[in-house]
Design a protein around this motif. Structure first.
Motif: not given
Ligand code: ATP
Ligand code: MG
Length: 444
Positions: A230-239
């Protein structure tokens, strides 16, 4: 078994010396006396023949005449340790209690001791001559079969108990071996195996606790992995957004308006990342320590009013009204963490209510606890959403389409904080009608 045999031998031997020795002496004395009186009653008796018959039925007889000449009838004694003094005494008419007076020895069972001193002695007269008769039962002859029977019994008992012990030991060790193997597997993070141990004893209980522990560990493992993804996903989209818009900004022919728009997007995505990181740090600090709270006594009403004040501008922007019913309450808790709770509840109420809506904030003090209520008349939630709002990263679909920023961590942080204060957080909600959050905190 050897120890118990030794202890049993000592106990029985002591019992013989303390209790049975005297009785055994009496018994044999009666027999000796009856032999003597029989001999004396029959003048024509063939003495030798008669004594031989007596020895044949199981007695050892030692007869001494006045000339000190001894004749043995029956099996010989192991030692002939009778003193002349005793023989003289018996010849002069006294009786001899050798069995009863046998000295106690720890490792010699008096009952079996095959010696001449261990006899009873009586005098008798035959054909005008005085004799001394010493007698004891011929244990070997009388008890050979008994020896075999008892010895055989003991041997069979020993063999059977040895086998039984092996079986029982195996029954004990098998599940422990299984548990050890299972422990190793869990150590290697393999949570799949099940234990085949169905017992009601302590080992069964251990297996059960182990099983429960494995389930809990595997659940934690799953949550951890899910959390990371989840964390990775949530970081991925704004990046990705930042990267995309930054590339667009490189275009030289970009209009001023577009440039501004793209920059705004980049800015808001950066803010989102920053708030996500802050929330995560907060969650970790809540998770890691047993009690991260730094408690203080403070005015809870002031804190709530302050939070509301922070949201004034948003309320005005959305043309919403907020009704406050706040009592004066002093409370002992961690103000910094509690602030996060009120902030999130209020921001949720604002985020998930359409423009022009109405919000209510109530603080009451009741015996033993304080109660904070945040009520809105916004979009509300259905059963399925309600069940998941406290999960980390959970955001209902409609809240995403509302285009409101958020990480989905707010409520799980709030719940954690309330839990650490020993309180509860409840929610009542109806799709399209509105939502009410009720926080109850116990007063210390
Ligand atoms: P964050 O608080 O981390 O910025 P968030 O507000 O989306 O993000 P939570 O506060 O944990 O996350 O809320 C989880 C979800 O619960 C929200 O996304 C929303 O779908 C739902 N929710 C929470 N409060 C309300 C409310 N007052 N009305 C309707 N839905 C709500
Ligand atoms: Mg929130």
């Amino acid at each position: 078994m050897i120890t118990s045999a030794l202890i049993a031998f000592l106990a029985v031997n002591t019992y013989y010396h303390q209790q049975l020795k005297g009785q055994n002496d009496e018994k044999n004395m009666t027999i000796a006396k009856s032999i003597a009186s029989f001999i004396e009653s029959d003048e024509k008796l063939d003495l030798k023949n008669y004594l031989e018959t007596q020895s044949a039925v199981g007695y050892k007889l030692y007869v001494v005449n006045e000339q000190r000449k001894a004749t043995m009838y029956g099996e010989a004694f192991r030692v002939e340790n009778l003193s002349d003094k005793v023989i003289d005494q018996v010849l002069s008419g006294e009786v001899y209690h050798g069995m009863g007076n046998l000295p106690s020895e720890t490792f010699v069972t008096g009952f079996f001791s095959n010696e001449l001193a261990n006899t009873v002695g009586v005098p008798f007269e035959s054909n005008g001559e005085t004799y001394a008769l010493f007698l004891r039962p011929d244990i070997k002859m009388l008890f050979t079969e008994v020896h075999y029977i008892l010895g055989g019994m003991v041997l069979i008992m020993a063999i059977i108990s040895l086998l039984a012990m092996l079986v029982v030991a195996k029954m004990l060790i098998d599940p422990i071996t299984e548990l050890t193997a299972a422990t190793k597997k869990v150590g290697e993070e393999q949570f799949s195996g099940t234990l085949d141990i169905n017992r009601r004893d302590e080992i069964g209980q251990l297996a059960k606790s182990f099983q429960l522990m494995t389930i809990k560990l595997s659940e934690n493992d799953r949550i951890r992995k899910e959390f990371i993804s989840d964390v990775s996903h949530d970081f991925q989209s704004p990046l990705l957004n930042i990267k995309g818009y930054a590339e667009l900004l490189l275009d030289d022919n970009l209009t001023e308006v577009s440039r501004k728009n793209y920059t705004t997007v980049i800015q808001s995505e950066t803010e989102r990342l920053s708030s996500l990181t802050k929330q995560l740090l907060l969650l970790t600090s809540l998770d890691q320590l047993a009690s991260p709270l730094e408690k203080k006594t403070f005015d809870l009403d002031m804190q709530l009013k302050e939070t509301v004040r922070k949201f004034r501008w948003l309320l005005e922007e959305k043309e919403m009204t907020l009704e406050m019913d706040i009592e004066d309450v002093r409370f002992t808790g961690d103000p910094a963490f509690l602030d996060k709770v009120w902030e999130n509840l209020l921001s949720n109420a604002l985020k998930y209510t359409a423009n022009g809506g109405e919000i209510e904030v109530v603080l009451t003090e009741e015996p033993g606890h304080v109660k904070v209520l945040v009520k809105d008349h916004g979009i509300g939630m259905d059963e399925e959403e309600l069940g998941r709002i406290f999960d980390r990263f959970y955001r209902a679909d409609n809240s995403r389409t509302q285009e409101t920023g958020g990480t989905g961590l707010g409520l799980s942080i709030a719940q954690q904080v309330v839990k650490l204060h020993g309180g509860t957080i409840d929610v009542i909600s109806q799709k399209g009608e509105g939502t009410t959050f009720i926080v109850v905190l116990p007063k210390l």
